[in-house]
Design a protein around this motif. Structure first.
Motif, PDB file in Angstrom:
ATOM      1  N   THR A  16       0.836  -1.207   0.000  1.00  0.00           N
ATOM      2  CA  THR A  16       0.000   0.000   0.000  1.00  0.00           C
ATOM      3  C   THR A  16       0.868   1.253   0.000  1.00  0.00           C
ATOM      4  OG1 THR A  16      -1.712  -1.182   1.184  1.00  0.00           O
ATOM      5  CG2 THR A  16      -1.837   1.210   1.221  1.00  0.00           C
ATOM      6  N   ASP A  17       1.945   1.242   0.788  1.00  0.00           N
ATOM      7  CA  ASP A  17       2.847   2.400   0.830  1.00  0.00           C
ATOM      8  C   ASP A  17       3.548   2.612  -0.508  1.00  0.00           C
ATOM      9  OD1 ASP A  17       2.182   2.868   3.467  1.00  0.00           O
ATOM     10  OD2 ASP A  17       3.886   1.732   4.250  1.00  0.00           O
ATOM     11  N   VAL A  18       3.922   1.524  -1.153  1.00  0.00           N
ATOM     12  CA  VAL A  18       4.583   1.627  -2.449  1.00  0.00           C
ATOM     13  C   VAL A  18       3.625   2.224  -3.471  1.00  0.00           C
ATOM     14  CG1 VAL A  18       5.675   0.309  -4.313  1.00  0.00           C
ATOM     15  CG2 VAL A  18       6.132  -0.300  -1.939  1.00  0.00           C
ATOM     16  N   VAL A  19       2.382   1.774  -3.431  1.00  0.00           N
ATOM     17  CA  VAL A  19       1.365   2.309  -4.347  1.00  0.00           C
ATOM     18  C   VAL A  19       1.205   3.805  -4.131  1.00  0.00           C
ATOM     19  CG1 VAL A  19      -1.101   2.273  -4.891  1.00  0.00           C
ATOM     20  CG2 VAL A  19       0.143   0.131  -4.626  1.00  0.00           C
ATOM     21  N   THR A  20       1.193   4.213  -2.882  1.00  0.00           N
ATOM     22  CA  THR A  20       1.053   5.632  -2.563  1.00  0.00           C
ATOM     23  C   THR A  20       2.211   6.436  -3.148  1.00  0.00           C
ATOM     24  OG1 THR A  20      -0.110   5.087  -0.529  1.00  0.00           O
ATOM     25  CG2 THR A  20       0.816   7.290  -0.672  1.00  0.00           C
ATOM     26  N   ASP A  21       3.420   5.881  -3.059  1.00  0.00           N
ATOM     27  CA  ASP A  21       4.604   6.585  -3.560  1.00  0.00           C
ATOM     28  C   ASP A  21       4.652   6.676  -5.085  1.00  0.00           C
ATOM     29  OD1 ASP A  21       5.451   6.919  -0.955  1.00  0.00           O
ATOM     30  OD2 ASP A  21       6.893   5.266  -1.022  1.00  0.00           O
ATOM     31  N   PHE A  22       4.111   5.688  -5.777  1.00  0.00           N
ATOM     32  CA  PHE A  22       4.241   5.632  -7.225  1.00  0.00           C
ATOM     33  C   PHE A  22       2.947   5.927  -7.980  1.00  0.00           C
ATOM     34  CE2 PHE A  22       7.965   3.313  -5.866  1.00  0.00           C
ATOM     35  CZ  PHE A  22       8.934   3.784  -6.725  1.00  0.00           C
ATOM     36  N   LEU A  88      10.552   1.754 -13.752  1.00  0.00           N
ATOM     37  CA  LEU A  88      10.438   0.311 -13.511  1.00  0.00           C
ATOM     38  C   LEU A  88      11.518  -0.167 -12.543  1.00  0.00           C
ATOM     39  CD1 LEU A  88       9.595  -1.086 -17.057  1.00  0.00           C
ATOM     40  CD2 LEU A  88       8.149  -1.178 -15.031  1.00  0.00           C
ATOM     41  N   ASP A  89      12.742   0.336 -12.719  1.00  0.00           N
ATOM     42  CA  ASP A  89      13.831  -0.048 -11.826  1.00  0.00           C
ATOM     43  C   ASP A  89      13.564   0.407 -10.392  1.00  0.00           C
ATOM     44  OD1 ASP A  89      15.175  -1.306 -13.883  1.00  0.00           O
ATOM     45  OD2 ASP A  89      16.519   0.380 -14.276  1.00  0.00           O
ATOM     46  N   LYS A  90      13.035   1.612 -10.245  1.00  0.00           N
ATOM     47  CA  LYS A  90      12.690   2.104  -8.912  1.00  0.00           C
ATOM     48  C   LYS A  90      11.592   1.259  -8.290  1.00  0.00           C
ATOM     49  CE  LYS A  90      14.042   6.914  -9.567  1.00  0.00           C
ATOM     50  NZ  LYS A  90      13.594   8.312  -9.645  1.00  0.00           N
ATOM     51  N   LEU A  91      10.618   0.874  -9.101  1.00  0.00           N
ATOM     52  CA  LEU A  91       9.543   0.013  -8.606  1.00  0.00           C
ATOM     53  C   LEU A  91      10.068  -1.356  -8.195  1.00  0.00           C
ATOM     54  CD1 LEU A  91       6.686   0.945 -11.074  1.00  0.00           C
ATOM     55  CD2 LEU A  91       6.504   0.964  -8.586  1.00  0.00           C
ATOM     56  N   LYS A  92      10.986  -1.909  -8.974  1.00  0.00           N
ATOM     57  CA  LYS A  92      11.587  -3.200  -8.630  1.00  0.00           C
ATOM     58  C   LYS A  92      12.256  -3.133  -7.267  1.00  0.00           C
ATOM     59  CE  LYS A  92      12.797  -5.174 -13.128  1.00  0.00           C
ATOM     60  NZ  LYS A  92      13.918  -5.673 -13.941  1.00  0.00           N
ATOM     61  N   LEU A  93      13.053  -2.095  -7.061  1.00  0.00           N
ATOM     62  CA  LEU A  93      13.740  -1.953  -5.773  1.00  0.00           C
ATOM     63  C   LEU A  93      12.747  -1.745  -4.634  1.00  0.00           C
ATOM     64  CD1 LEU A  93      16.883   0.152  -6.733  1.00  0.00           C
ATOM     65  CD2 LEU A  93      16.791  -2.259  -6.055  1.00  0.00           C
ATOM     66  N   ALA A  94      11.710  -0.984  -4.894  1.00  0.00           N
ATOM     67  CA  ALA A  94      10.689  -0.767  -3.863  1.00  0.00           C
ATOM     68  C   ALA A  94       9.991  -2.077  -3.522  1.00  0.00           C
ATOM     69  CB  ALA A  94       9.680   0.283  -4.333  1.00  0.00           C
ATOM     70  N   ILE A  95       9.711  -2.892  -4.527  1.00  0.00           N
ATOM     71  CA  ILE A  95       9.078  -4.189  -4.289  1.00  0.00           C
ATOM     72  C   ILE A  95      10.009  -5.101  -3.503  1.00  0.00           C
ATOM     73  CG2 ILE A  95       8.309  -6.317  -5.442  1.00  0.00           C
ATOM     74  CD1 ILE A  95       7.073  -4.465  -7.615  1.00  0.00           C
ATOM     75  N   ILE A  96      11.281  -5.134  -3.877  1.00  0.00           N
ATOM     76  CA  ILE A  96      12.259  -5.976  -3.174  1.00  0.00           C
ATOM     77  C   ILE A  96      12.349  -5.555  -1.713  1.00  0.00           C
ATOM     78  CG2 ILE A  96      14.710  -6.590  -3.009  1.00  0.00           C
ATOM     79  CD1 ILE A  96      13.356  -7.902  -5.404  1.00  0.00           C
ATOM     80  N   ASP A  97      12.446  -4.259  -1.467  1.00  0.00           N
ATOM     81  CA  ASP A  97      12.513  -3.761  -0.084  1.00  0.00           C
ATOM     82  C   ASP A  97      11.243  -4.127   0.687  1.00  0.00           C
ATOM     83  OD1 ASP A  97      15.023  -2.695  -0.521  1.00  0.00           O
ATOM     84  OD2 ASP A  97      14.299  -0.657  -0.880  1.00  0.00           O
ATOM     85  N   THR A  98      10.101  -4.030   0.024  1.00  0.00           N
ATOM     86  CA  THR A  98       8.836  -4.367   0.672  1.00  0.00           C
ATOM     87  C   THR A  98       8.761  -5.856   0.970  1.00  0.00           C
ATOM     88  OG1 THR A  98       7.787  -2.527  -0.505  1.00  0.00           O
ATOM     89  CG2 THR A  98       6.327  -4.163   0.496  1.00  0.00           C
ATOM     90  N   ILE A  99       9.219  -6.676   0.048  1.00  0.00           N
ATOM     91  CA  ILE A  99       9.247  -8.124   0.282  1.00  0.00           C
ATOM     92  C   ILE A  99      10.119  -8.446   1.485  1.00  0.00           C
ATOM     93  CG2 ILE A  99      10.132 -10.319  -0.643  1.00  0.00           C
ATOM     94  CD1 ILE A  99       9.071  -9.390  -3.402  1.00  0.00           C
ATOM     95  N   ALA A 100      11.290  -7.830   1.554  1.00  0.00           N
ATOM     96  CA  ALA A 100      12.185  -8.070   2.696  1.00  0.00           C
ATOM     97  C   ALA A 100      11.506  -7.686   4.005  1.00  0.00           C
ATOM     98  CB  ALA A 100      13.495  -7.293   2.515  1.00  0.00           C
ATOM     99  N   GLY A 101      10.857  -6.549   4.018  1.00  0.00           N
ATOM    100  CA  GLY A 101      10.152  -6.114   5.224  1.00  0.00           C
ATOM    101  C   GLY A 101       9.001  -7.027   5.591  1.00  0.00           C
ATOM    102  N   SER A 102       8.268  -7.497   4.587  1.00  0.00           N
ATOM    103  CA  SER A 102       7.137  -8.388   4.834  1.00  0.00           C
ATOM    104  C   SER A 102       7.602  -9.720   5.399  1.00  0.00           C
ATOM    105  CB  SER A 102       6.351  -8.609   3.538  1.00  0.00           C
ATOM    106  OG  SER A 102       5.795  -7.403   3.074  1.00  0.00           O
ATOM    107  N   VAL A 103       8.701 -10.242   4.866  1.00  0.00           N
ATOM    108  CA  VAL A 103       9.254 -11.506   5.383  1.00  0.00           C
ATOM    109  C   VAL A 103       9.629 -11.345   6.844  1.00  0.00           C
ATOM    110  CG1 VAL A 103      11.268 -13.031   5.287  1.00  0.00           C
ATOM    111  CG2 VAL A 103      10.038 -12.471   3.187  1.00  0.00           C
ATOM    112  N   LYS A 104      10.288 -10.256   7.173  1.00  0.00           N
ATOM    113  CA  LYS A 104      10.710 -10.022   8.557  1.00  0.00           C
ATOM    114  C   LYS A 104       9.509  -9.956   9.502  1.00  0.00           C
ATOM    115  CE  LYS A 104      14.913  -7.745   7.092  1.00  0.00           C
ATOM    116  NZ  LYS A 104      15.597  -6.462   6.882  1.00  0.00           N
ATOM    117  N   LYS A 105       8.418  -9.369   9.041  1.00  0.00           N
ATOM    118  CA  LYS A 105       7.207  -9.309   9.867  1.00  0.00           C
ATOM    119  C   LYS A 105       6.646 -10.700  10.122  1.00  0.00           C
ATOM    120  CE  LYS A 105       5.575  -4.751   8.464  1.00  0.00           C
ATOM    121  NZ  LYS A 105       4.507  -4.035   7.735  1.00  0.00           N
TER     122      LYS A 105
END
Length: 108
Positions: A16-22, A88-105
């Motif tokens: 949701t945060d990524v969507v807000t940013d992009f 697209l590259d910025k979105l990829k990195l944002a998705i990767i960062d979000t995935i990492a955060g989601s896994v940690k949660k």
């Protein structure tokens, strides 16, 4: 054992945060592409998440491994919208960062 289904639900919420940013207009495509990437890397995500949980990988090592997979993120839905490669590259990195955060949660 890593709960992949719980991870996917957490990921959807966290994006949701990524969507807000992009831009809200990218929401459906962003969720689809992030979900596709997660499914493409499912085995690695499960393995690395277990290693992270057990202390066999540090959070930095986990993120490094995940970022090494970013080229697998095809972003087909977003490409079809005609987005510039830089975005697209910025979105990829944002998705990767979000995935990492989601896994940690999910593992804590």
């Amino acid at each position: 054992m890593f709960d992949f289904d719980a991870f996917l639900e957490t990921l959807k919420t966290d994006l949701t945060d990524v969507v807000t940013d992009f831009g809200e207009d990218l929401k459906d495509d962003l969720l689809k592409d992030a979900g596709d990437f997660a499914l493409q890397t499912k085995e690695d995500l499960i393995k690395w998440s277990e290693m992270l949980k057990d202390g066999d990988l540090s959070p930095d090592e986990f993120e490094f491994l995940l970022k090494a997979k970013k080229d697998l993120a095809e972003m087909e839905a977003l490409k079809q919208r005609g987005l510039a490669q830089v975005k697209l590259d910025k979105l990829k990195l944002a998705i990767i960062d979000t995935i990492a955060g989601s896994v940690k949660k999910v593992i804590t």
